[in-house]
Design a protein around this motif. Structure first.
Motif, mmCIF file in Angstrom:
data_model
loop_
_atom_site.group_PDB
_atom_site.id
_atom_site.type_symbol
_atom_site.label_atom_id
_atom_site.label_comp_id
_atom_site.label_asym_id
_atom_site.label_seq_id
_atom_site.Cartn_x
_atom_site.Cartn_y
_atom_site.Cartn_z
ATOM 1 N N SER A 209 0.835 -1.201 0.000
ATOM 2 C CA SER A 209 0.000 0.000 0.000
ATOM 3 C C SER A 209 0.872 1.255 0.000
ATOM 4 O O SER A 209 1.984 1.267 0.535
ATOM 5 N N MET A 234 -5.501 0.262 1.217
ATOM 6 C CA MET A 234 -6.030 -1.101 1.273
ATOM 7 C C MET A 234 -6.782 -1.367 2.569
ATOM 8 O O MET A 234 -6.561 -0.696 3.589
ATOM 9 N N ILE A 252 -9.299 -2.692 -2.245
ATOM 10 C CA ILE A 252 -8.294 -1.660 -2.555
ATOM 11 C C ILE A 252 -8.995 -0.398 -3.032
ATOM 12 O O ILE A 252 -9.966 -0.465 -3.798
ATOM 13 N N MET A 265 -4.536 -1.171 -9.211
ATOM 14 C CA MET A 265 -5.420 -1.975 -8.361
ATOM 15 C C MET A 265 -5.463 -3.426 -8.830
ATOM 16 O O MET A 265 -5.431 -4.362 -8.015
ATOM 17 N N LYS A 268 -2.262 -5.127 -7.785
ATOM 18 C CA LYS A 268 -2.222 -5.388 -6.347
ATOM 19 C C LYS A 268 -3.152 -6.544 -5.973
ATOM 20 O O LYS A 268 -2.800 -7.407 -5.157
#
Length: 281
Positions: A209, A234, A252, A265, A268
């Motif tokens: 993050s 997050m 997220i 995003m 992640k």
């Protein structure tokens, strides 16, 4: 020297044509015409003389015609001023539009004193030369307009393709994001396993993050909300299931609803599942 004098005479006529001429000017140009004639400069003499042919002053008009009739060389010179060569010189000096107007006015003057055959020949030269130029200019303008239109259509088509490509790219990015988000969860069966998964989730959030963790409990880990465009925040929630099982779900957020956020995003979300799977092996 002769070319300079011819240009001077032509420029003098242009000035009269553009601003209008008074009787005193006619008298002055008659004097200049006679001076040029006395020196054998017939074309210059004619150019200074021709304005008198349509003078509103009867005396000046008749005197100009008389001088023209006395000297046959003036007829030859007058005819020559409407040769293609002289018309070309006029266009070079004054441009097509102005030259066309000027030479048309001169043709009216020449008609007053010229023989029918000389006038017909001069008018033929005038009509053919300017007709060709005007037609060619019109064709060039049309071609230029067609080119501009074609270029505009190409730009519009390119813009439409670019817009369509962008819309398709956005559509795919959103599909990828939705798919990654829906799979960003881990299910565990036993408490020990769930504790480990949730601890690993906190490590992932701390490392991946852009924002610092503001809350961490046995059931939730949450960062501060992002205040900068493109920055990732997050949150993970541990939802109890049957018995000691649980589901850890990652969400997220990103500051700004744009392609940069969607790509980050998605990365992640997918990275979360990969990280947990790798660490549990």
């Amino acid at each position: 020297m002769l070319n300079y004098m011819l240009k001077f005479a032509l420029s003098a006529f242009i000035s009269l044509f553009l601003i209008g001429c008074a009787s005193v000017s006619n008298v002055s140009y008659l004097d200049r015409a006679q001076d040029a004639i006395s020196k054998g400069n017939w074309e210059i003499g004619y150019r200074f003389l021709e304005d008198s042919f349509i003078s509103s002053n009867n005396e000046i008009r008749e005197k100009g015609k008389s001088i023209y009739r006395i000297h046959p060389e003036l007829a030859i010179s007058g005819l020559y001023t409407f040769s293609v060569k002289r018309l070309q010189d006029s266009v070079v000096s004054y441009g097509l539009k102005t030259s066309h107007e000027i030479e048309g006015k001169r043709l009216e003057m020449f008609k007053v004193v010229a023989s029918p055959s000389d006038y017909i020949q001069s008018k033929s030269n005038y009509d053919n030369y300017y007709g060709d130029l005007i037609r060619k200019e019109a064709e060039m303008q049309e071609a230029e307009q067609q080119k501009k239109l074609a270029d505009l259509l190409k730009r519009q088509e390119a813009d439409q393709r670019e817009k369509a490509d962008r819309l398709e790219r956005i559509r795919r990015l959103k599909i990828d994001l939705a798919d990654a988000e829906s799979n960003a969860s881990v299910r565990c069966r036993e408490k020990l396993e769930c504790d480990k998964v949730f601890s690993l989730t906190q490590i992932f959030i701390n490392d991946e993050s852009d924002m610092k963790i503001q809350l961490a409990t046995d059931s939730i880990v949450e960062t501060y909300n992002s205040v900068d465009t493109g920055k990732i925040g997050m949150k993970a929630i541990r939802i109890p299931g049957v018995g000691t099982s649980a589901a850890i779900i990652l969400t997220i957020n990103c500051k700004g609803d744009n392609e940069l956020c969607w790509v980050k995003m998605t990365q992640k979300y997918r990275g979360f599942n990969s990280f947990i799977s790798k660490m549990l092996k």
